[in-house]
Design a protein around this motif. Sequence first.
Motif, PDB file in Angstrom:
ATOM      1  N   ILE A  43       0.971  -1.245   0.045  1.00 23.52           N
ATOM      2  CA  ILE A  43       0.080  -0.039   0.065  1.00 23.52           C
ATOM      3  C   ILE A  43       1.088   1.057  -0.137  1.00 23.52           C
ATOM      4  CG2 ILE A  43      -2.078  -1.022   1.252  1.00 23.52           C
ATOM      5  CD1 ILE A  43      -1.139   0.138   3.726  1.00 23.52           C
ATOM      6  N   SER A  44       0.188   2.525  -0.262  1.00 22.79           N
ATOM      7  CA  SER A  44       0.986   3.550  -0.304  1.00 22.79           C
ATOM      8  C   SER A  44       1.255   4.133   1.378  1.00 22.79           C
ATOM      9  CB  SER A  44       0.381   4.827  -1.022  1.00 22.79           C
ATOM     10  OG  SER A  44      -0.784   5.206  -0.041  1.00 22.79           O
ATOM     11  N   ARG A  45       2.614   4.708   1.262  1.00 17.20           N
ATOM     12  CA  ARG A  45       2.985   5.452   2.535  1.00 17.20           C
ATOM     13  C   ARG A  45       1.715   6.304   3.447  1.00 17.20           C
ATOM     14  NH1 ARG A  45       8.175   8.488   1.446  1.00 17.20           N
ATOM     15  NH2 ARG A  45       6.843   8.684  -0.564  1.00 17.20           N
ATOM     16  N   SER A  46       0.879   6.945   2.499  1.00 18.66           N
ATOM     17  CA  SER A  46      -0.091   7.805   2.656  1.00 18.66           C
ATOM     18  C   SER A  46      -1.349   6.839   3.439  1.00 18.66           C
ATOM     19  CB  SER A  46      -0.641   8.625   1.785  1.00 18.66           C
ATOM     20  OG  SER A  46      -1.181   7.935   0.724  1.00 18.66           O
ATOM     21  N   GLY A  47      -1.298   5.837   2.660  1.00 18.59           N
ATOM     22  CA  GLY A  47      -2.276   4.550   3.237  1.00 18.59           C
ATOM     23  C   GLY A  47      -1.898   3.960   4.753  1.00 18.59           C
ATOM     24  N   VAL A  48      -0.662   3.939   4.834  1.00 16.56           N
ATOM     25  CA  VAL A  48      -0.314   3.622   6.218  1.00 16.56           C
ATOM     26  C   VAL A  48      -0.746   4.619   7.369  1.00 16.56           C
ATOM     27  CG1 VAL A  48       1.722   2.980   7.877  1.00 16.56           C
ATOM     28  CG2 VAL A  48       1.472   2.085   5.443  1.00 16.56           C
ATOM     29  N   ARG A  49      -0.377   5.957   6.888  1.00 21.00           N
ATOM     30  CA  ARG A  49      -0.614   7.069   7.784  1.00 21.00           C
ATOM     31  C   ARG A  49      -2.041   7.297   7.986  1.00 21.00           C
ATOM     32  NH1 ARG A  49       3.887   9.331   4.656  1.00 21.00           N
ATOM     33  NH2 ARG A  49       2.209  10.296   3.078  1.00 21.00           N
ATOM     34  N   ARG A  50      -3.156   7.056   7.133  1.00 24.48           N
ATOM     35  CA  ARG A  50      -4.318   6.939   7.413  1.00 24.48           C
ATOM     36  C   ARG A  50      -4.696   5.845   8.175  1.00 24.48           C
ATOM     37  NH1 ARG A  50      -7.941   9.853   8.812  1.00 24.48           N
ATOM     38  NH2 ARG A  50     -10.226   9.112   8.103  1.00 24.48           N
ATOM     39  N   HIS A  51      -4.251   4.702   7.926  1.00 23.24           N
ATOM     40  CA  HIS A  51      -4.495   3.409   9.068  1.00 23.24           C
ATOM     41  C   HIS A  51      -4.483   3.958  10.461  1.00 23.24           C
ATOM     42  CE1 HIS A  51      -6.263   0.603   6.288  1.00 23.24           C
ATOM     43  NE2 HIS A  51      -5.231   0.819   5.433  1.00 23.24           N
ATOM     44  N   ARG A  52      -3.074   4.620  10.839  1.00 22.91           N
ATOM     45  CA  ARG A  52      -2.712   5.066  11.913  1.00 22.91           C
ATOM     46  C   ARG A  52      -3.548   6.013  12.364  1.00 22.91           C
ATOM     47  NH1 ARG A  52       3.784   5.137  10.851  1.00 22.91           N
ATOM     48  NH2 ARG A  52       4.210   3.303  11.348  1.00 22.91           N
ATOM     49  N   GLU A  53      -4.031   6.874  11.659  1.00 20.22           N
ATOM     50  CA  GLU A  53      -4.940   7.924  12.083  1.00 20.22           C
ATOM     51  C   GLU A  53      -6.259   7.253  12.553  1.00 20.22           C
ATOM     52  OE1 GLU A  53      -5.571  10.829   8.956  1.00 20.22           O
ATOM     53  OE2 GLU A  53      -3.530  11.452   8.853  1.00 20.22           O
ATOM     54  N   LYS A  54      -6.985   6.392  11.769  1.00 22.41           N
ATOM     55  CA  LYS A  54      -8.070   5.817  12.057  1.00 22.41           C
ATOM     56  C   LYS A  54      -7.997   4.893  13.452  1.00 22.41           C
ATOM     57  CE  LYS A  54     -10.314   5.484   7.870  1.00 22.41           C
ATOM     58  NZ  LYS A  54     -11.387   4.714   6.795  1.00 22.41           N
ATOM     59  N   MET A  55      -6.747   4.200  13.799  1.00 16.09           N
ATOM     60  CA  MET A  55      -6.541   3.573  14.904  1.00 16.09           C
ATOM     61  C   MET A  55      -6.451   4.412  16.200  1.00 16.09           C
ATOM     62  SD  MET A  55      -3.511   0.737  14.019  1.00 16.09           S
ATOM     63  CE  MET A  55      -2.475   1.649  13.055  1.00 16.09           C
ATOM     64  N   LEU A  56      -5.880   5.684  15.973  1.00 13.56           N
ATOM     65  CA  LEU A  56      -5.826   6.768  17.131  1.00 13.56           C
ATOM     66  C   LEU A  56      -7.484   7.009  17.274  1.00 13.56           C
ATOM     67  CD1 LEU A  56      -2.620   8.660  16.047  1.00 13.56           C
ATOM     68  CD2 LEU A  56      -2.737   6.739  17.823  1.00 13.56           C
ATOM     69  N   GLN A  57      -7.964   7.501  16.343  1.00 19.27           N
ATOM     70  CA  GLN A  57      -9.321   8.040  16.561  1.00 19.27           C
ATOM     71  C   GLN A  57     -10.284   6.997  17.128  1.00 19.27           C
ATOM     72  OE1 GLN A  57     -10.752   9.115  12.583  1.00 19.27           O
ATOM     73  NE2 GLN A  57      -9.906  11.069  12.796  1.00 19.27           N
ATOM     74  N   ALA A  58     -10.287   5.746  16.642  1.00 20.79           N
ATOM     75  CA  ALA A  58     -11.009   4.499  17.248  1.00 20.79           C
ATOM     76  C   ALA A  58     -10.692   4.271  18.677  1.00 20.79           C
ATOM     77  CB  ALA A  58     -10.888   3.513  16.284  1.00 20.79           C
ATOM     78  N   ASN A  59      -9.351   4.450  19.051  1.00 21.21           N
ATOM     79  CA  ASN A  59      -8.950   4.123  20.303  1.00 21.21           C
ATOM     80  C   ASN A  59      -8.970   5.260  21.300  1.00 21.21           C
ATOM     81  OD1 ASN A  59      -8.684   1.037  20.391  1.00 21.21           O
ATOM     82  ND2 ASN A  59      -7.642   1.654  18.438  1.00 21.21           N
ATOM     83  N   GLU A  60      -9.371   6.590  20.728  1.00 22.32           N
ATOM     84  CA  GLU A  60      -9.317   7.725  21.632  1.00 22.32           C
ATOM     85  C   GLU A  60      -7.772   7.919  22.234  1.00 22.32           C
ATOM     86  OE1 GLU A  60     -12.248   7.532  24.364  1.00 22.32           O
ATOM     87  OE2 GLU A  60     -13.902   7.603  22.841  1.00 22.32           O
ATOM     88  N   CYS A  61      -6.809   7.895  21.001  1.00 22.63           N
ATOM     89  CA  CYS A  61      -5.206   8.240  21.611  1.00 22.63           C
ATOM     90  C   CYS A  61      -4.961   9.409  20.592  1.00 22.63           C
ATOM     91  CB  CYS A  61      -4.612   7.070  21.186  1.00 22.63           C
ATOM     92  SG  CYS A  61      -5.035   5.648  22.239  1.00 22.63           S
ATOM     93  N   ASP A  62      -3.863  10.155  21.214  1.00 23.41           N
ATOM     94  CA  ASP A  62      -3.419  11.196  20.398  1.00 23.41           C
ATOM     95  C   ASP A  62      -2.079  10.945  19.776  1.00 23.41           C
ATOM     96  OD1 ASP A  62      -5.420  13.021  21.543  1.00 23.41           O
ATOM     97  OD2 ASP A  62      -4.387  13.102  23.374  1.00 23.41           O
ATOM     98  N   SER A  63      -1.762   9.699  20.273  1.00 18.23           N
ATOM     99  CA  SER A  63      -0.299   9.052  19.398  1.00 18.23           C
ATOM    100  C   SER A  63       0.015   7.737  19.474  1.00 18.23           C
ATOM    101  CB  SER A  63       1.055   9.856  20.353  1.00 18.23           C
ATOM    102  OG  SER A  63       1.005   9.295  21.671  1.00 18.23           O
TER     103      SER A  63
END
Length: 80
Positions: A43-63
């Motif tokens: 997948i693209s690097r931006s795809g990896v970054r987007r998956h990380r963003e979604k993980m953080l949102q779903a788990n209410e984390c800032d980092s």
Amino acid sequence: MRCVGAGMAVPKNSIMLTRRGREVFQLTLAGFRTSRIALCLEISRSGVRRHREKMLQANECDSMLELIAKYYGTYTEQLP
């Protein structure tokens, strides 16, 4: 190419992850950088970054560090 972290298990109830999010998380825990994760998962690097963003949102984390702390059970709310 073999991705070393791909065989790691992530407990299902510890944090909320999609199937692909779990793969990104496992490789992150194994110490892989964004570009290497993208290469392993094709997948693209931006795809990896987007998956990380979604993980953080779903788990209410800032980092990612906070998410990893939740995964290992060492996360505590900040004291007043």
